[in-house]
Design a protein around this motif. Structure first.
Motif, short mmCIF file in Angstrom:
data_model
loop_
_atom_site.label_atom_id
_atom_site.label_comp_id
_atom_site.label_asym_id
_atom_site.label_seq_id
_atom_site.Cartn_x
_atom_site.Cartn_y
_atom_site.Cartn_z
N ARG A 104 9.91 71.57 31.96
CA ARG A 104 8.90 72.59 32.18
C ARG A 104 9.55 73.74 32.93
N TRP A 105 9.26 74.96 32.57
CA TRP A 105 9.90 76.06 33.28
C TRP A 105 9.11 76.39 34.52
N ASP A 119 3.11 65.61 38.40
CA ASP A 119 3.45 66.89 39.02
C ASP A 119 4.91 66.95 39.46
N GLU A 120 5.56 65.78 39.54
CA GLU A 120 6.99 65.77 39.87
C GLU A 120 7.86 65.67 38.63
#
Lengths: 101, 170
Positions: free
Chosen positions: A100-101, A94-95
């Protein structure tokens, strides 16, 4: 009470589903890679079951190719983890939002 | 009967340790449960008369790949808990539901395909050697020679890629 290939396929499907849960629900990148290994093992179980059903070793030969691909995938994937950890000090997906936009 | 007992015992152990791999809090525990899963899968191969594959499973998976994982867990010496931060847009339940759908689909296909009489085996087409290792050797070096060489090139490229990725500076 004989064990048919269907038993092995159901076991393989259950192991594959556990691997999918690991990939989709965990956030630790290393555990996600281990879940992918579980899924590859599930495929190997079904290949060996078919090899036995048809009394032919082609399924076992393909299982060896799957093991070779799994080794290559583990080496490159863990190299990526090391390279990423050196930059960001994290293995939490998730970090990892670089691309990823 | 003996095969049924062995199969159900091994299936329960494989699935139990696989669940532990996915649910373990500590990454190191997860790796150790993965070793157990691989070893029980190797026993399942022995049960299916795939002795050579069982040995390869123990050597490559339980011996090689898992050591690689342990090295990475050791090198990535995590200061904060790896799952501390959570993206608010995450959909964990959807993932588990999708896994359930895939499982239902596979089981339905297996039951549909195997409820009728089983298809006859193709005959002893590859019964060149007497034992399993000899048969697999003939399959790999005669029928699948080109894929075998391609796999060796893949391993070479993967080795180079891992070195390039993990080295600090070339």
């Amino acid at each position: 009470m004989t064990i048919t290939p269907a038993h092995y396929i159901v076991l393989s499907a259950a192991l594959f589903a556990i691997g999918i849960i690991g990939v989709l629900a965990r956030r630790n990148l290393i555990i996600i890679f281990m879940s992918i290994e579980l899924m590859l093992n599930a495929v190997n179980i079904s290949l060996v079951a078919f090899a036995r059903q048809y009394d032919h070793v082609t399924g076992q030969a393909f299982a060896i190719f799957v093991i070779a691909v799994a080794a290559a995938e583990a080496a490159v994937g863990l190299g990526i983890i090391i390279a990423f950890y050196r930059n960001k000090e994290t293995v939490n997906i998730d970090e990892i939002t670089l691309m990823r936009w | 009967m003996g095969e049924a007992i062995a199969f159900y015992t091994l299936a329960a152990l494989i699935l139990g340790f696989a669940v532990l791999v996915v649910t373990a809090r500590e990454t190191v525990h997860s790796v150790l449960f993965l070793v157990a899963t691989f070893l029980f899968v190797a026993m399942l191969y022995v049960l299916q008369h795939a002795e050579f594959l069982a040995v390869i499973q123990v050597l490559v998976y339980a011996g090689g790949i898992v050591v690689l994982y342990l090295f990475v867990v050791m090198l990535a010496n995590l200061k904060s808990a790896p799952e501390a931060h959570e993206d608010p847009r995450r959909r964990d339940r959807l993932g588990i539901a999708l896994a359930g759908v895939v499982l239902a689909e596979f089981v339905a296909i297996a039951l549909y395909a195997f409820t009728g009489p089983l298809p006859a085996s193709a005959g002893a087409a590859a019964a060149v050697g007497a034992n399993n290792t000899e048969q697999v050797g003939w399959a790999l070096y005669a029928d699948y020679l080109v894929p075998f060489e391609v796999a060796s090139i893949l391993l070479l490229v993967a080795m180079l890629g891992a070195i390039v990725l993990a080295k600090r500076e070339l």
